[in-house]
Design a protein around this motif. Sequence first.
Motif, short mmCIF file in Angstrom:
data_model
loop_
_atom_site.label_atom_id
_atom_site.label_comp_id
_atom_site.label_asym_id
_atom_site.label_seq_id
_atom_site.Cartn_x
_atom_site.Cartn_y
_atom_site.Cartn_z
N GLY A 207 -5.66 -51.52 4.23
CA GLY A 207 -6.51 -50.36 4.57
C GLY A 207 -5.95 -49.63 5.78
O GLY A 207 -6.67 -48.89 6.45
N GLY A 208 -4.67 -49.87 6.06
CA GLY A 208 -4.03 -49.24 7.22
C GLY A 208 -3.25 -50.23 8.06
O GLY A 208 -2.73 -49.88 9.13
N SER A 209 -3.12 -51.44 7.57
CA SER A 209 -2.56 -52.53 8.37
C SER A 209 -1.08 -52.41 8.71
O SER A 209 -0.59 -53.15 9.55
N VAL A 210 -0.35 -51.48 8.09
CA VAL A 210 1.01 -51.17 8.55
C VAL A 210 0.95 -49.95 9.48
O VAL A 210 1.48 -49.93 10.58
N ARG A 211 0.22 -48.92 9.04
CA ARG A 211 0.22 -47.64 9.76
C ARG A 211 -0.50 -47.73 11.10
O ARG A 211 -0.04 -47.16 12.09
N CYS A 212 -1.62 -48.48 11.14
CA CYS A 212 -2.36 -48.60 12.41
C CYS A 212 -1.49 -49.20 13.51
O CYS A 212 -1.33 -48.59 14.57
N PRO A 213 -0.89 -50.37 13.30
CA PRO A 213 -0.05 -50.91 14.38
C PRO A 213 1.21 -50.09 14.63
O PRO A 213 1.72 -50.06 15.76
N ALA A 214 1.73 -49.43 13.59
CA ALA A 214 2.89 -48.55 13.81
C ALA A 214 2.49 -47.45 14.80
O ALA A 214 3.21 -47.13 15.74
N SER A 215 1.30 -46.90 14.58
CA SER A 215 0.79 -45.85 15.45
C SER A 215 0.56 -46.35 16.87
O SER A 215 1.02 -45.73 17.85
N PHE A 216 -0.09 -47.48 17.01
CA PHE A 216 -0.42 -48.03 18.34
C PHE A 216 0.83 -48.50 19.09
O PHE A 216 0.85 -48.54 20.32
N CYS A 217 1.86 -48.90 18.36
CA CYS A 217 3.06 -49.43 19.02
C CYS A 217 4.21 -48.42 19.05
O CYS A 217 5.31 -48.74 19.52
N GLY A 218 4.01 -47.22 18.52
CA GLY A 218 5.04 -46.19 18.60
C GLY A 218 6.27 -46.46 17.75
O GLY A 218 7.39 -46.15 18.14
N VAL A 219 6.05 -47.04 16.57
CA VAL A 219 7.18 -47.24 15.65
C VAL A 219 6.86 -46.58 14.31
O VAL A 219 5.78 -46.02 14.12
N VAL A 220 7.82 -46.66 13.39
CA VAL A 220 7.62 -46.06 12.07
C VAL A 220 7.19 -47.15 11.08
O VAL A 220 7.79 -48.24 11.06
N GLY A 221 6.16 -46.86 10.31
CA GLY A 221 5.70 -47.83 9.31
C GLY A 221 5.30 -47.12 8.03
O GLY A 221 4.69 -46.06 8.08
N LEU A 222 5.67 -47.70 6.90
CA LEU A 222 5.41 -47.05 5.61
C LEU A 222 4.50 -47.91 4.73
O LEU A 222 4.72 -49.11 4.58
N LYS A 223 3.49 -47.26 4.17
CA LYS A 223 2.65 -47.87 3.12
C LYS A 223 3.06 -47.17 1.83
O LYS A 223 2.74 -46.01 1.62
N PRO A 224 3.80 -47.86 0.95
CA PRO A 224 4.28 -47.21 -0.28
C PRO A 224 3.16 -46.99 -1.30
O PRO A 224 2.07 -47.52 -1.16
N THR A 225 3.46 -46.24 -2.33
CA THR A 225 2.57 -46.09 -3.49
C THR A 225 2.26 -47.48 -4.05
O THR A 225 3.16 -48.34 -4.13
N TYR A 226 1.01 -47.68 -4.46
CA TYR A 226 0.63 -48.96 -5.06
C TYR A 226 1.53 -49.26 -6.26
O TYR A 226 1.68 -48.41 -7.15
#
Lengths: 472, 471
Positions: free
Chosen positions: A164-183
Amino acid sequence: MASINELIERIHADSSEEIVTEYLEKIEKSKLNAFITVAKESALLRAKEIDSQGHDGPLAGIPIAIKDNISTKGIATTCASKILTGYIPPYDAHVIEKLKEAGAIIIGKANMDEFAMGSSTETSFYGPTLNPWDTTRVPGGSSGGSAAAVAGGEAPLSLGSDTGGSVRCPASFCGVVGLKPTYGVISRYGLISYANSLEQIGPFATSVRDVATLFDVISGHDPRDSTSVDRETNYSSALINDVKGLKIGVPEEYFAEGTDKNVEKSVRDAINTLEELGATSVEVKMPHTKYALSAYYVIAMSEASSNLARFDGMRYGLRTEDSDWHTTFSQVRAAGFGDEVKRRILLGTYALSAGYHDKYYLKALKIRTLIKQDFERAFRDADVLIAPTMPYPAFKLGEKIDDPISLYLADVDTVPINLAGVPSISLPCGFSGGLPIGMQVIGKHFDEAAILRTAFAFEENTDFHTRQPEGS
Amino acid sequence: MYENPDGVMIGLEVHVQLNKLKTKVFCGCSTDYHNDPPNSHVCPVCLGLPGSLPVINRKAVEAAIKIGLALNCKVEEHTQFYRKNYYYPDLPKGFQITQYDFPISSGGYIMIEGEDGEHRVGITRAHMEEDPGRLVHEGTIDKSKYTLIDYNRSGMALIEIVSDPDMRSPKEARRYLDKLRNILEYLDIFDGDLEGALRVDANISIMGGQRAEIKNISSHKGAERALLFEIVRQKNVLRRGGVVVQETRHFDEAREITLSMRSKEEAHDYRYFPEPDLVPLKISGWAPAIKEMLPELPDARRMRFVEQYGIMDDHAKALTSERKVAIFYEEVAKIADPKISAVWICDVLKGELNYRDLTIEAFRKEDMLSVIELLMSKKITEDGAVDIIRTLLDKGGSPEEIVKEKGLLKVEGDIVSTAAEEAIKENPVAVSDFKAGKEKALNSLVGSVMKKTKGRADARAAREILLGKLG
């Protein structure tokens, strides 16, 4: 911070063993608690092997951190839960097989919220991970260890999972790039399920290019996952520094009340930057966004209540003193699961129960369909959507952990993407009080190329991604 | 017309294990575990290890469609798997993957021999699910100090066939099970002789009461016994002015009684929901090709036997009620006279096998052909033929050897004639009785001839010769 290309050069000049040793030392000295298990011996062994035998894979000799809910043969996989104490998977997840083929070296298992349930990595049985930018703050979650490891320079690459955001949320908080691909783009075989209909494994790195390279390695069809799709792809080739003619949709619902002013400004500035580069923007309406959070939690908890039923101590993991099986099951689960996991199992069980099933679970599925339709409509007018990843920068440790509702509310901008199954990439787009801000670029189903290209062009023309926390 | 005085209504849920498939339903593990050590046919998927995912075995879906078609069901457009959530140590995931809405097939029927002739039993649905593991208790279930779990069975493909409550007596229930098993064997999708191949839950109610579900029935005979007990129990409850409540009962096979397990109030809430790891399957396109390949089923074969071989319907029915017997018969009838073959297989061989609790595999078709050949060429008598069949089953050997050893070759006509003359001389009373019109007196003369020829005379021939000499 070293990119994949720089590391490959160094491996050729020096050795993989040297690189791996450096990262291991960094992890050893770190106070971030980004790792649950450090695979020191096996990582060094593999590095030496690659140094002596050579390897022509795209990630040959490069270390990577793996979220601890992805099965690794011979390396403990805990889901940050006491209940999996002592469990060592006898098999590799599909993505681990792919990484090994590509020559990557698993350096350790990254900390996370217990069973990926949380947005702060504070529900881990192994203690919270700290944010490298400010160690009094959370790294985000649930893949907090994976993001913090990359941001803190403890691994150049990592894998997380995004329900529900578990890659993007920490990517955002830690200033890195994170991708959630298409299911369906990355096989879930070996990913320990939290909510199977929503989640995907996703890559972390310090740049869009490295994320694309890692994504190329781990994506692709796997017959062992029935929801895995069969498509030929080469994401790295999508990285073109050109957004001329790109139509950006801006969903106003994602800038709703409660969004930090600096976050809103940074994201709008980012859209302006892209417009200056030749893109156009248009406002899109996503009227069902306000129902997404409730629908998400009902579906995720319902699936979780069933997925986590297997942890009963009979075959692996924690085992309390033996009694009759009813008692032992209860005791194992009472002792093994943390409060947040128990809360979600109970709520999910309730939502699926006779008499409530239609009122909660079925209704949530209907909302899910409406959310999907919101996206379909929005993408008639836009190639990609841009919105804040999180409504605010990283919050303080302990600030929200005793108030589950406020913690759930943090996911407001990330969960609709999982309900719709579309891809989204989070990348740094600004800073507020020394803390990174992330924006997400959301794409149509299977159109990872568009969001990678947008993110790449933004990155090429800004320098947010080059900033590093002190001491990393 | 069968009255059904107690208003008995029986519906059966039959679990059929697709043990002839090469692999389990959601993983690649071999199904050939019956002679192997426990937990030797397992993998992350059928052990439900964290992170493992199911993938449907298409052959299992094909078999399920085959069953649906053979039971005259409608095969659905789409089929979908669901999770049935409950805790039990034999269930490694804490849920069973099964079907709920959108089963593979529904709305069929089969014909059985009912209390009053041909009787139609409706098939509600036939759906697919996975088998749990097997619990092995040390000693008895209530006194056992520990329980071992064998997951070899875990993930075997099961088809659950649910009937309408159309059976009106335990006998009909048993006939339904016999017929069902026979059809399934014709489809060549399971071996009914393997442990756990066919398991039955029975729902039964009588007029004025609610239904009881009886679990743990492992044989056709067991089903009949459990239902007989249950009718008596329910009638007694009503007679004493009590109420027959809806509940689940356990059949204690050793004591042949049923015991209450849980009431309706204690019923499980299985929290069914669609299995997210298996996508819905569009199967409407599969059915026509499978229908083409469907083998001849028992009822069709029975009609063909009557038509093609000119045998009696009763014989055709007996021959086709077991697939292996039908095959045996056709192989014999290809060479020998079909009618005589039918008589000897149905009336003699099947009885002798049954008496010894043997199956048709215990008898070679070459031996059957030899016996019929010896009979047809009048080298042995009918009694001799029965003796050969019994000896083959009990001691083995070949028909020719047995004939030689036992001296079963039929004696020549003049020896019978001599024996007849002697018999007439030695039994004047019988002779005069016969001449006085007592036809039965001839039997004692025939008996005397048989005695003198040590049974090697043909009884019918002896009778003819006696009649000639007395006439």
